[in-house]
Enzyme design. Structure first.
Site, PDB file in Angstrom:
ATOM      1  CG  HIS A 124      -1.904   0.995   1.405  1.00 55.94           C
ATOM      2  ND1 HIS A 124      -1.632   2.274   1.817  1.00 55.94           N
ATOM      3  CD2 HIS A 124      -3.241   0.933   1.217  1.00 55.94           C
ATOM      4  CE1 HIS A 124      -2.767   2.956   1.864  1.00 55.94           C
ATOM      5  NE2 HIS A 124      -3.758   2.174   1.509  1.00 55.94           N
ATOM      6  CG  ASP A 201       0.577  -2.326   6.061  1.00 59.41           C
ATOM      7  OD1 ASP A 201      -0.390  -2.417   6.854  1.00 59.41           O
ATOM      8  OD2 ASP A 201       0.527  -1.700   4.989  1.00 59.41           O
ATOM      9  CD  GLN A 204      -7.013  -4.523   4.030  1.00 56.17           C
ATOM     10  OE1 GLN A 204      -7.962  -5.245   4.317  1.00 56.17           O
ATOM     11  NE2 GLN A 204      -7.169  -3.248   3.741  1.00 56.17           N
ATOM     12  CE  LYS A 227      -7.612  -0.063   6.311  1.00 55.89           C
ATOM     13  NZ  LYS A 227      -7.905   0.184   4.912  1.00 55.89           N
ATOM     14  CB  CYS A 365      -3.822   3.350  -1.509  1.00 57.19           C
ATOM     15  SG  CYS A 365      -5.014   4.639  -1.246  1.00 57.19           S
TER      16      CYS A 365
HETATM   17  N1  PMP Z   1      -1.753  -0.698   4.532  1.00 51.72           N
HETATM   18  C1  PMP Z   1      -2.702  -1.452   3.973  1.00 51.72           C
HETATM   19  C2  PMP Z   1      -2.369  -2.813   3.458  1.00 51.72           C
HETATM   20  C3  PMP Z   1      -4.013  -0.939   3.891  1.00 51.72           C
HETATM   21  O1  PMP Z   1      -4.962  -1.676   3.318  1.00 51.72           O
HETATM   22  C4  PMP Z   1      -4.294   0.352   4.399  1.00 51.72           C
HETATM   23  C5  PMP Z   1      -5.681   0.950   4.301  1.00 51.72           C
HETATM   24  N2  PMP Z   1      -6.300   0.825   3.031  1.00 51.72           N
HETATM   25  C6  PMP Z   1      -3.254   1.068   4.982  1.00 51.72           C
HETATM   26  C7  PMP Z   1      -2.004   0.512   5.026  1.00 51.72           C
HETATM   27  C8  PMP Z   1      -3.460   2.440   5.545  1.00 51.72           C
HETATM   28  O2  PMP Z   1      -4.304   2.407   6.643  1.00 51.72           O
HETATM   29  P1  PMP Z   1      -4.870   3.778   7.250  1.00 51.72           P
HETATM   30  O3  PMP Z   1      -5.429   4.543   6.102  1.00 51.72           O
HETATM   31  O4  PMP Z   1      -5.921   3.331   8.220  1.00 51.72           O
HETATM   32  O5  PMP Z   1      -3.724   4.465   7.915  1.00 51.72           O
END
Ligand code: PMP
Length: 408
Positions: A124, A201, A204, A227, A365
């Site tokens: 991401h 990270d 998910q 999440k 993203c």
């Molecule tokens: N890493 C991953 C794999 C994600 O799916 C997301 C959220 N789509 C994020 C990081 C970022 O999370 P946040 O926007 O809650 O900071």
């Protein structure tokens, strides 16, 4: 779990009773954010109704109560991910802030022109850009472990890319764009053999896979409350105490100090050193409630249900002509990303929305993942504990209508 168990789980989520465009809501955008059970909504409201006060400051009863609740939530997080100590649980805004914290307070102060950070090709943006910035600030190199056509990480390349100058490996535990579960235990073993720490990270993974930071021997683990059925604006950075101890604070101000004079400041102990300013107290408490909720249902039962849904959806969607699933790793969870010949993902999303089916369309993203597969984006259905086979059927029926429209 049986269908009636899922129906009971589902009844805990008031928003799922909403309709959109006159149709019952079929919410399949859980990788973006999950809905909240009544207990979580109540926990957040109850704090403001009964306990609202600032933490770690007051001598009065309310402040003590707020502090106790906030710290009890930290203990719930510790248990949920099996950290050794609450000192290792830092409340942050979310995954993004957790990763930025490590990039600036851990990586940046260690990186030099001969050094590098290793990430993967399925990250991401929030697990790319902070490292890119730390590398730009220090002259270090960003190295990327490639993925194959199925969206699986190349473990040999992990071994080959880690070198004497590698200061950190940062990889996703579960890809939000492909659904791939990364072989993180193996990656950590490889990195540790080279004395390199690993950040996972877990944005998910946290809601779909059981996370045990000690069993994994993860050095840092980042996730977001929203999440996993908790509120937005609250998240967690787990870090091993020895690493956090050695790191300078990320932000500075109140609450993170022990004493301040104009000459110098002595920092507070862990984890407060990393929690500058008034935190999201209500959010942390409600996150604790969300973790209790998930634990009570059982992550194994949730994962089994979601896995069955993903398999069912994969089979149903796979039968649609012109539909290509993007991300066919052997180890997958909760995410079905796909393209439909001749139809832009945004058109798929818009048409499905008219049928009440909420999915995500675009690059998620994770633009480098789209570049890897030579596409602009995908449509993505992502599952949570409250989704049903009937909702998968609704998705498939809506996709059939999309195709009809575009074939005419
Ligand atoms: N890493 C991953 C794999 C994600 O799916 C997301 C959220 N789509 C994020 C990081 C970022 O999370 P946040 O926007 O809650 O900071």
């Amino acid at each position: 779990p049986q269908d009636d168990a899922v129906a009971r789980w589902r009844a805990d989520f008031p928003l799922l009773r909403e309709s959109v465009h006159g149709k019952p809501l079929v919410y399949l955008d859980n990788a973006a954010t999950t809905h909240k059970p009544q207990a979580v909504i109540e926990a957040e409201a109850a704090f403001y109704r009964h306990d609202n006060s600032n933490v770690h400051r007051g001598v009065h009863a309310l402040s003590q109560r707020a502090t106790d609740r906030y710290e009890a939530a930290r203990e719930k997080v510790r248990q949920f991910i099996n950290a050794a100590s609450v000192q290792e649980i830092v409340f942050v805004r979310g995954t993004t802030e957790a990763i930025n914290l490590v990039a600036q307070s851990y990586a940046r102060v260690r990186l030099g022109p001969d050094d590098n950070v290793v990430i993967s090709a399925m990250e991401h943006h929030s697990n790319i850009v902070p490292w890119q910035m730390a590398c730009a600030q220090t002259g270090a190199e960003l190295r990327v472990v490639p993925i194959n056509d199925a969206g699986e990480l190349d473990l040999d390349m992990v071994e080959r890319l880690i070198g004497p100058g590698t200061k950190l490996v940062a990889v996703t535990h579960l890809s939000n764009a492909l659904g791939t579960i990364a072989p993180v235990k193996r990656i950590i073993e490889i990195a540790h053999a080279h004395h390199v720490p690993v950040l996972l990270d877990g944005a998910q993974a946290i809601a779909h896979l059981g996370v045990d930071v000690r069993a994994l021997d993860a050095d840092f683990y980042a996730f977001s409350g929203h999440k996993i059925y908790g509120p937005t604006g609250i998240g967690v950075l787990y870090g091993k105490a020895v690493l956090l101890e050695a790191m300078p604070p990320y932000q500075v101000g109140g609450d993170m100090i022990r004493s301040v004079t104009f000459g110098q400041t002595e920092y507070n102990e862990l984890p407060y050193k990393f929690e500058a300013g008034t935190p999201n107290i209500a959010g942390a408490i409600a996150l604790g409630e969300a973790l209790d909720y998930v634990a009570a249902l059982g992550l194994d039962a949730i994962a089994a249900h979601e896995h069955a849904l993903l398999e069912y959806a994969t089979a149903q969607a796979g039968a649609i002509s012109g539909l290509k699933i993007v991300g066919t790793a052997r180890d997958k969870a909760s995410i079905l990303s796909f393209t439909l010949d001749g139809v832009h993902p945004h058109d798929i999303g818009t048409i499905l929305d008219h049928d009440g089916v909420a999915i995500r369309a675009g690059h998620h993203c994770a633009m480098p993942v789209m570049q890897r597969f030579g596409i602009a984006g995908t449509a993505r259905a992502s599952f949570a504990l409250y989704n049903t086979r009937a909702e998968v059927d609704a998705l498939v029926a809506a996709l059939a209508r999309v195709q009809e429209m575009f074939q005419r």
